[in-house]
Design an enzyme around this catalytic site. Sequence first.
Site, PDB file in Angstrom:
ATOM      1  N   ASP A 159      -9.861   4.805   9.500  1.00 37.17           N
ATOM      2  CA  ASP A 159     -10.658   3.889   9.048  1.00 37.17           C
ATOM      3  C   ASP A 159     -10.944   2.621   9.827  1.00 37.17           C
ATOM      4  O   ASP A 159     -11.805   1.594   9.622  1.00 37.17           O
ATOM      5  CB  ASP A 159     -10.046   3.368   7.528  1.00 37.17           C
ATOM      6  N   ASP A 212      10.336   2.550   7.164  1.00 36.40           N
ATOM      7  CA  ASP A 212      10.246   0.916   7.160  1.00 36.40           C
ATOM      8  C   ASP A 212      11.497   0.319   7.508  1.00 36.40           C
ATOM      9  O   ASP A 212      12.521   0.125   6.677  1.00 36.40           O
ATOM     10  CB  ASP A 212       9.773   0.608   5.824  1.00 36.40           C
ATOM     11  N   HIS A 228     -14.288   0.825   8.353  1.00 33.61           N
ATOM     12  CA  HIS A 228     -13.171  -0.386   8.003  1.00 33.61           C
ATOM     13  C   HIS A 228     -13.463  -0.394   6.607  1.00 33.61           C
ATOM     14  O   HIS A 228     -13.831  -1.585   5.933  1.00 33.61           O
ATOM     15  CB  HIS A 228     -13.062  -1.443   8.678  1.00 33.61           C
ATOM     16  N   ILE A 283       0.853  -1.118   0.193  1.00 32.04           N
ATOM     17  CA  ILE A 283       0.074  -0.069   0.062  1.00 32.04           C
ATOM     18  C   ILE A 283       0.876   1.020   0.296  1.00 32.04           C
ATOM     19  O   ILE A 283       0.642   2.163  -0.828  1.00 32.04           O
ATOM     20  CB  ILE A 283      -0.990   0.071   1.246  1.00 32.04           C
ATOM     21  N   GLU A 334     -13.896  -2.692  16.875  1.00 29.44           N
ATOM     22  CA  GLU A 334     -14.814  -2.549  15.594  1.00 29.44           C
ATOM     23  C   GLU A 334     -16.084  -3.650  15.681  1.00 29.44           C
ATOM     24  O   GLU A 334     -15.903  -4.963  15.878  1.00 29.44           O
ATOM     25  CB  GLU A 334     -14.182  -2.943  14.343  1.00 29.44           C
TER      26      GLU A 334
HETATM   27  N1  LIG Z   1      -8.414  -0.515   6.041  1.00 26.79           N
HETATM   28  C1  LIG Z   1      -8.381  -1.546   5.153  1.00 26.79           C
HETATM   29  O1  LIG Z   1      -9.265  -1.877   4.401  1.00 26.79           O
HETATM   30  C2  LIG Z   1      -6.812  -2.347   4.902  1.00 26.79           C
HETATM   31  C3  LIG Z   1      -6.769  -2.768   3.643  1.00 26.79           C
HETATM   32  C4  LIG Z   1      -5.590  -3.657   3.463  1.00 26.79           C
HETATM   33  C5  LIG Z   1      -4.580  -3.486   4.397  1.00 26.79           C
HETATM   34  N2  LIG Z   1      -4.834  -2.952   5.662  1.00 26.79           N
HETATM   35  C6  LIG Z   1      -3.850  -2.943   6.611  1.00 26.79           C
HETATM   36  O2  LIG Z   1      -2.748  -2.599   6.121  1.00 26.79           O
HETATM   37  C7  LIG Z   1      -1.457  -3.235   6.468  1.00 26.79           C
HETATM   38  C8  LIG Z   1      -0.562  -3.028   5.374  1.00 26.79           C
HETATM   39  O3  LIG Z   1      -0.871  -3.537   4.114  1.00 26.79           O
HETATM   40  P1  LIG Z   1       0.181  -3.787   3.006  1.00 26.79           P
HETATM   41  O4  LIG Z   1      -0.703  -4.568   1.902  1.00 26.79           O
HETATM   42  O5  LIG Z   1       0.786  -2.369   2.591  1.00 26.79           O
HETATM   43  O6  LIG Z   1       1.089  -4.653   3.903  1.00 26.79           O
HETATM   44  P2  LIG Z   1       2.677  -5.056   3.432  1.00 26.79           P
HETATM   45  O7  LIG Z   1       2.975  -6.282   4.102  1.00 26.79           O
HETATM   46  O8  LIG Z   1       2.807  -5.061   1.853  1.00 26.79           O
HETATM   47  O9  LIG Z   1       3.401  -3.664   4.061  1.00 26.79           O
HETATM   48  C9  LIG Z   1       3.591  -3.697   5.494  1.00 26.79           C
HETATM   49  C10 LIG Z   1       4.995  -2.776   5.444  1.00 26.79           C
HETATM   50  O10 LIG Z   1       4.941  -2.770   6.818  1.00 26.79           O
HETATM   51  C11 LIG Z   1       6.405  -2.618   7.253  1.00 26.79           C
HETATM   52  N3  LIG Z   1       6.891  -2.742   8.607  1.00 26.79           N
HETATM   53  C12 LIG Z   1       6.548  -3.906   9.391  1.00 26.79           C
HETATM   54  N4  LIG Z   1       6.650  -3.542  10.607  1.00 26.79           N
HETATM   55  C13 LIG Z   1       6.960  -2.297  10.697  1.00 26.79           C
HETATM   56  C14 LIG Z   1       7.422  -1.293  11.604  1.00 26.79           C
HETATM   57  N5  LIG Z   1       7.398  -1.604  13.227  1.00 26.79           N
HETATM   58  N6  LIG Z   1       7.780   0.104  11.336  1.00 26.79           N
HETATM   59  C15 LIG Z   1       7.440   0.417  10.147  1.00 26.79           C
HETATM   60  N7  LIG Z   1       7.104  -0.424   8.973  1.00 26.79           N
HETATM   61  C16 LIG Z   1       7.091  -1.702   9.404  1.00 26.79           C
HETATM   62  C17 LIG Z   1       6.958  -4.031   6.526  1.00 26.79           C
HETATM   63  O11 LIG Z   1       8.273  -3.955   6.141  1.00 26.79           O
HETATM   64  C18 LIG Z   1       6.073  -3.884   5.019  1.00 26.79           C
HETATM   65  O12 LIG Z   1       6.781  -3.039   4.089  1.00 26.79           O
HETATM   66  C19 LIG Z   1      -2.156  -4.630   6.520  1.00 26.79           C
HETATM   67  O13 LIG Z   1      -1.309  -5.315   7.585  1.00 26.79           O
HETATM   68  C20 LIG Z   1      -3.349  -4.483   7.083  1.00 26.79           C
HETATM   69  O14 LIG Z   1      -3.389  -4.437   8.600  1.00 26.79           O
HETATM   70  C21 LIG Z   1      -6.151  -2.342   6.166  1.00 26.79           C
HETATM   71  O1  LIG Z   2     -11.424  -8.332   5.865  1.00 24.09           O
HETATM   72  C1  LIG Z   2     -11.533  -6.881   5.397  1.00 24.09           C
HETATM   73  O2  LIG Z   2     -12.716  -7.040   5.126  1.00 24.09           O
HETATM   74  C2  LIG Z   2     -10.433  -6.065   5.917  1.00 24.09           C
HETATM   75  C3  LIG Z   2      -9.474  -5.956   4.823  1.00 24.09           C
HETATM   76  C4  LIG Z   2      -8.524  -5.129   5.452  1.00 24.09           C
HETATM   77  O3  LIG Z   2      -8.507  -4.921   6.642  1.00 24.09           O
HETATM   78  C5  LIG Z   2      -7.116  -5.871   5.186  1.00 24.09           C
HETATM   79  O4  LIG Z   2      -6.305  -6.235   5.936  1.00 24.09           O
HETATM   80  O5  LIG Z   2      -7.041  -6.427   3.775  1.00 24.09           O
END
Ligand SMILES: NC(=O)c1ccc[n+]([C@@H]2O[C@H](COP(=O)([O-])OP(=O)(O)OC[C@H]3O[C@@H](n4cnc5c(N)ncnc54)[C@H](O)[C@@H]3O)[C@@H](O)[C@H]2O)c1
Ligand SMILES: O=C(O)CC[C@@H](O)C(=O)O
Length: 312
Positions: free
Chosen positions: A255, A168, A278, A149, A260
């Site tokens: 979000d 990171d 969310h 992301i 939740e």
């Molecule tokens: N709100 C939503 O709908 C939604 C959707 C998708 C993901 N998410 C959340 O977003 C998070 C990130 O998603 P992503 O796809 O980018 O995951 P990802 O694994 O690709 O990226 C996470 C990054 O965080 C870094 N990281 C780990 N520990 C860290 C720390 N202590 N300090 C700084 N960086 C650190 C990792 O090295 C990695 O590069 C997911 O784990 C999930 O909880 C939420």
């Molecule tokens: O499961 C969901 O709907 C939330 C997804 C999102 O938080 C994720 O971690 O990809």
Amino acid sequence: MKIVVSEFIWEEGLQILSEQGDVVYNADLWKEDLVRELVDADALVVRNQTRVTREMIRRASRLKVIGRLGVGLDNIDLAAAREAGIPVVYARNANAISVAEYVFAAMLTFARRLEEATAHVKGGGWNRRLYTRMELYGKTLGLIGTGEIGTRLAHRAQAFGMKILGYDPFIPPYEVACTEFGVQLTDLETVLSRADFVSLHVPLNSATRNLINRETLALMKPSAYLINTSRGGVVNEDDLYHALKEGRISGAALDVLVQEPPQDSPLFKLDNVILTPHIAGLTEEAQVKTSVLVAQEVVKILRGEPSSCVVK
Ligand SMILES: NC(=O)c1ccc[n+]([C@@H]2O[C@H](COP(=O)([O-])OP(=O)(O)OC[C@H]3O[C@@H](n4cnc5c(N)ncnc54)[C@H](O)[C@@H]3O)[C@@H](O)[C@H]2O)c1
Ligand SMILES: O=C(O)CC[C@@H](O)C(=O)O
């Protein structure tokens, strides 16, 4: 093969699973009912509400794979799954663009206040000075976590002419993307103290729980905004409430929350908070991608084929 799906999934994914086995699909399959269904199940597919516990895994003696319709894995006991030899497959990158676009929606909301301005006009107002706001161009976006992301958000921020700082500690897999999208990698303190918008993109684990707290919030500029789409537990909500109420930061878009859905929260009373249920990753496009990807990877494991989306 018996495949249990305990939360909502898009039809496209369900179709793929149904071709492989008998699907028990109940989007509200909770606790004891779920444990009962799992006793003879070969696969379990969840979102983020089902807590996949060690006990549940122990009792599911035929389970061969757990599919996670999303990215965050904090609701699954990964150590227990690993010990039981059950691979967990997840929707890597399937919702990253949706989340990146959500963050832009939040930044633009803070920057331009279109909904507020609309209410103002509908209420008879025409105060143009009040809605003279700011550009994103030239502002600094601070990324905490520069994975799937974070890097997609950086790509979009680069196109807006924003400066991008990233923190990171486990960067190597995304180093090339960070360079390509103009992310200057630095330490946490520098990101927090220089950013106009701080956006969180880390998994929730013991190192990130309460990462944003009284001390780290104090590093942010009073004009800065916090955007949390990661997990509620990454932010200490009590400390955030006080920082917002006392004007130590300008606003927050959340979000995700610790609880939740939330029962009640002092955050509800603040005007400088955006709260959404969310939904950052919830778009039609992302959900079709997520459901198809996870269903395909679950099927691969059930057929004894390798999957590239197994949690390491
Ligand atoms: N709100 C939503 O709908 C939604 C959707 C998708 C993901 N998410 C959340 O977003 C998070 C990130 O998603 P992503 O796809 O980018 O995951 P990802 O694994 O690709 O990226 C996470 C990054 O965080 C870094 N990281 C780990 N520990 C860290 C720390 N202590 N300090 C700084 N960086 C650190 C990792 O090295 C990695 O590069 C997911 O784990 C999930 O909880 C939420
Ligand atoms: O499961 C969901 O709907 C939330 C997804 C999102 O938080 C994720 O971690 O990809």
